[in-house]
Design a protein around this motif. Structure first.
Motif, PDB file in Angstrom:
ATOM      1  N   HIS A 190      -1.464   7.253 -10.327  1.00 60.92           N
ATOM      2  CA  HIS A 190      -2.583   7.950  -9.732  1.00 60.92           C
ATOM      3  C   HIS A 190      -2.178   9.011  -8.951  1.00 60.92           C
ATOM      4  O   HIS A 190      -3.226   9.752  -8.270  1.00 60.92           O
ATOM      5  CB  HIS A 190      -3.407   6.907  -8.878  1.00 60.92           C
ATOM      6  CG  HIS A 190      -3.854   5.708  -9.521  1.00 60.92           C
ATOM      7  ND1 HIS A 190      -4.696   5.884 -10.475  1.00 60.92           N
ATOM      8  CD2 HIS A 190      -3.620   4.212  -9.727  1.00 60.92           C
ATOM      9  CE1 HIS A 190      -5.165   4.854 -11.240  1.00 60.92           C
ATOM     10  NE2 HIS A 190      -4.559   3.931 -10.659  1.00 60.92           N
ATOM     11  N   PHE A 223      -6.023  -2.580 -11.360  1.00 62.90           N
ATOM     12  CA  PHE A 223      -5.002  -1.466 -11.691  1.00 62.90           C
ATOM     13  C   PHE A 223      -5.586  -0.175 -12.446  1.00 62.90           C
ATOM     14  O   PHE A 223      -4.837   0.803 -12.269  1.00 62.90           O
ATOM     15  CB  PHE A 223      -3.784  -2.204 -12.427  1.00 62.90           C
ATOM     16  CG  PHE A 223      -3.045  -3.173 -11.809  1.00 62.90           C
ATOM     17  CD1 PHE A 223      -2.591  -2.998 -10.334  1.00 62.90           C
ATOM     18  CD2 PHE A 223      -3.235  -4.440 -12.092  1.00 62.90           C
ATOM     19  CE1 PHE A 223      -2.010  -3.906  -9.655  1.00 62.90           C
ATOM     20  CE2 PHE A 223      -2.549  -5.465 -11.436  1.00 62.90           C
ATOM     21  CZ  PHE A 223      -1.950  -5.491 -10.226  1.00 62.90           C
ATOM     22  N   ASN A 262       0.883  -1.112   0.048  1.00 60.46           N
ATOM     23  CA  ASN A 262       0.311  -0.032   0.010  1.00 60.46           C
ATOM     24  C   ASN A 262       0.736   1.077   0.019  1.00 60.46           C
ATOM     25  O   ASN A 262       2.036   1.186   0.407  1.00 60.46           O
ATOM     26  CB  ASN A 262      -1.075   0.096   1.027  1.00 60.46           C
ATOM     27  CG  ASN A 262      -0.453  -0.267   2.425  1.00 60.46           C
ATOM     28  OD1 ASN A 262       0.293   0.779   3.054  1.00 60.46           O
ATOM     29  ND2 ASN A 262      -0.595  -1.394   3.046  1.00 60.46           N
ATOM     30  N   GLU A 267       2.290   1.008 -11.617  1.00 63.02           N
ATOM     31  CA  GLU A 267       0.990   1.427 -11.797  1.00 63.02           C
ATOM     32  C   GLU A 267       0.460   2.169 -10.842  1.00 63.02           C
ATOM     33  O   GLU A 267      -0.249   3.204 -11.210  1.00 63.02           O
ATOM     34  CB  GLU A 267       0.188   0.220 -12.194  1.00 63.02           C
ATOM     35  CG  GLU A 267       0.585  -0.852 -13.086  1.00 63.02           C
ATOM     36  CD  GLU A 267       0.572  -0.168 -14.641  1.00 63.02           C
ATOM     37  OE1 GLU A 267      -0.639   0.381 -14.858  1.00 63.02           O
ATOM     38  OE2 GLU A 267       1.583   0.037 -15.223  1.00 63.02           O
ATOM     39  N   GLY A 268       0.627   2.082  -9.538  1.00 61.07           N
ATOM     40  CA  GLY A 268      -0.023   2.875  -8.328  1.00 61.07           C
ATOM     41  C   GLY A 268       0.381   4.408  -8.472  1.00 61.07           C
ATOM     42  O   GLY A 268      -0.133   5.248  -8.228  1.00 61.07           O
ATOM     43  N   ASP A 324      -4.090   0.433  -1.709  1.00 62.33           N
ATOM     44  CA  ASP A 324      -3.269  -0.847  -1.970  1.00 62.33           C
ATOM     45  C   ASP A 324      -2.820  -0.642  -3.356  1.00 62.33           C
ATOM     46  O   ASP A 324      -3.760  -0.673  -4.262  1.00 62.33           O
ATOM     47  CB  ASP A 324      -4.153  -1.930  -1.586  1.00 62.33           C
ATOM     48  CG  ASP A 324      -4.351  -2.085  -0.152  1.00 62.33           C
ATOM     49  OD1 ASP A 324      -3.694  -1.424   0.830  1.00 62.33           O
ATOM     50  OD2 ASP A 324      -5.287  -2.982   0.176  1.00 62.33           O
ATOM     51  N   THR A 325      -1.541  -1.233  -3.641  1.00 67.23           N
ATOM     52  CA  THR A 325      -0.953  -1.009  -4.641  1.00 67.23           C
ATOM     53  C   THR A 325      -1.112  -2.453  -5.610  1.00 67.23           C
ATOM     54  O   THR A 325      -1.554  -2.479  -6.652  1.00 67.23           O
ATOM     55  CB  THR A 325       0.482  -0.865  -4.947  1.00 67.23           C
ATOM     56  OG1 THR A 325       1.161  -1.636  -3.912  1.00 67.23           O
ATOM     57  CG2 THR A 325       0.614   0.570  -4.524  1.00 67.23           C
ATOM     58  N   PRO A 331      -7.902   5.320  -7.328  1.00 68.86           N
ATOM     59  CA  PRO A 331      -7.988   5.092  -5.585  1.00 68.86           C
ATOM     60  C   PRO A 331      -9.054   6.062  -5.196  1.00 68.86           C
ATOM     61  O   PRO A 331      -9.392   7.136  -5.745  1.00 68.86           O
ATOM     62  CB  PRO A 331      -6.615   5.398  -5.273  1.00 68.86           C
ATOM     63  CG  PRO A 331      -5.967   6.223  -6.514  1.00 68.86           C
ATOM     64  CD  PRO A 331      -6.784   5.953  -7.650  1.00 68.86           C
ATOM     65  N   SER A 364       3.407  -3.369  -9.989  1.00 69.02           N
ATOM     66  CA  SER A 364       2.125  -3.044  -9.248  1.00 69.02           C
ATOM     67  C   SER A 364       2.391  -1.498  -8.580  1.00 69.02           C
ATOM     68  O   SER A 364       1.355  -0.599  -8.996  1.00 69.02           O
ATOM     69  CB  SER A 364       1.691  -3.898  -8.165  1.00 69.02           C
ATOM     70  OG  SER A 364       1.423  -5.188  -8.518  1.00 69.02           O
TER      71      SER A 364
END
Length: 377
Positions: free
Chosen positions: A284, A238, A171, A280-281, A192-193, A242, A277
């Motif tokens: 955001h 993904f 996260n 990708e997070g 959370d990623t 969020p 992951s």
């Protein structure tokens, strides 16, 4: 004997955390007024035995019944043992053990009775941190971001930065320290990623009988299967905006993607999935963070840390470089949050869990001579 929780000023709060890795209970003291971290105190750790770990892992994803009852007994006794080592604390923040998390379907389940623990320790206990957030439309996770905001102030950060926790699930908390309060719009974004250590741990446990890939030694010997990585990143999660959260086993199906790979290649690929992951997070985040500070067990894996450093366009360091304790940060978070709950301060907000408005979750249980007195705060 605990001192009373004063209505103002600093108190010594003891937080406890048992994470999704099910390795043991972390406990740590934070002296705080619920806004500012004054200083960090003593820490402790109580590992789960292999038999206790087996009880807990059998109960993961289960909402009720004998397996949950057995896990509850393990969690309560382990916490009582480690918390009993501390003296002169004013309040305990007890997170319990998450067994199941599906906020939009069934809710969230953390086992362990804070009222029982308050009576057993003689110290007021704040617990059940997540339910109120879920009931108001939030994900109930992650809950550490308000503490991360206080940590950013503690280390005198001036530019936006990210805290990345790599436990069973990853996260990320984006913090803009220019704001005065964590609940102010724009101060925090958290989510959370994706899977972090859980898939690799499950792989080496099933194939090799090891608890985890120590030092990333197995992954170091392997080659990442790029086709698996590309297939994994097509998961709908993904693309979701969020805040968002995951259950520990939400990506259990990823194991089928590496079942044809050898041990080393499978470990390398699952490690790379965690780093991908996170990348990708990061897309955001409102702006590119000036640095990423990594906490949780994943920071001990040099292969994972190298993958993150290669993927992210900013410095990536363990939180120890700024004087924080990556093994105890989550326990410290629930110490800090306990004080906020006891004083009626919010512990989550739309930017951290998607809850409709800033909310202070939690229940306060106070030990009394006969029976237990509980009050929602």
């Amino acid at each position: 004997m605990a001192r009373a929780i004063n209505k103002s000023g600093d108190v010594a709060a003891l937080g406890a955390m048992s994470g999704t890795s099910c390795d043991g209970v972390d406990a740590a003291v934070v002296v705080t007024d619920g806004h500012t971290i004054r200083h960090f105190g003593a820490t402790g750790y109580r590992p789960y035995s292999p038999a206790e770990q087996a009880v807990l892992t059998r109960a993961l994803g289960i909402w009720s019944g004998d397996l949950v009852d057995a896990a509850t007994d393990v969690v309560e006794q382990a916490h009582l043992e480690v918390l009993g080592r501390f003296e002169d604390v004013d309040v305990i923040g007890f997170h319990g053990q998450t067994l199941a998390h599906a906020p939009r379907v069934q809710g969230t389940l953390q086992v362990g009775d804070g009222a029982w623990l308050a009576q057993a320790t003689g110290v007021p206990v704040v617990w059940d941190f997540r339910t109120a957030d879920v009931e108001l439309g939030g994900e109930g996770a992650p809950l550490a971001p308000f503490f991360h905001f206080a940590c950013a102030k503690y280390i005198n950060a001036t530019a936006p930065l990210a805290f990345l926790n790599l436990g069973g699930v990853g996260n990320l908390t984006y913090v803009d320290p220019a704001f005065d309060k964590p609940e102010t719009a724009g101060a925090l974004l958290a989510f959370d990623t994706g899977p972090a250590n859980a898939p690799v741990n499950d792989l080496v446990r099933a194939r090799l009988g090891m608890a985890f890939d120590k030092g990333g030694a197995l992954a170091r010997q392997g080659r990442v299967a790029q086709t698996v990585l590309e297939q994994f990143l097509k998961e709908a999660y993904f693309a979701r905006m969020p805040p968002k959260s995951l259950d520990r086993n939400a990506f259990a199906r990823v194991m089928s993607l590496v079942e044809s790979l050898g041990d080393a290649d499978a470990a390398a690929t699952l490690t790379a999935l965690c780093a991908a992951s996170v990348l990708e997070g990061m897309r955001h985040c409102p702006s590119h963070p000036s640095r990423v500070l990594v906490t949780g067990g994943g920071r001990h894996n040099p292969v994972l840390m190298e993958m993150l450093a290669a993927a992210l366009d900013c410095p990536v360091d363990p939180v120890e470089v700024v004087g924080l304790d990556g093994d105890m940060l989550e326990a410290q978070a629930f110490a800090f949050l306990a004080v906020r709950v006891a004083r009626g301060l919010p512990t989550s907000c739309p930017g951290t869990t998607g809850v409709r408005a800033a909310v202070g979750g939690g229940t306060v249980s106070v030990p009394v001579a006969t029976g237990l007195q509980q009050a929602g705060v």
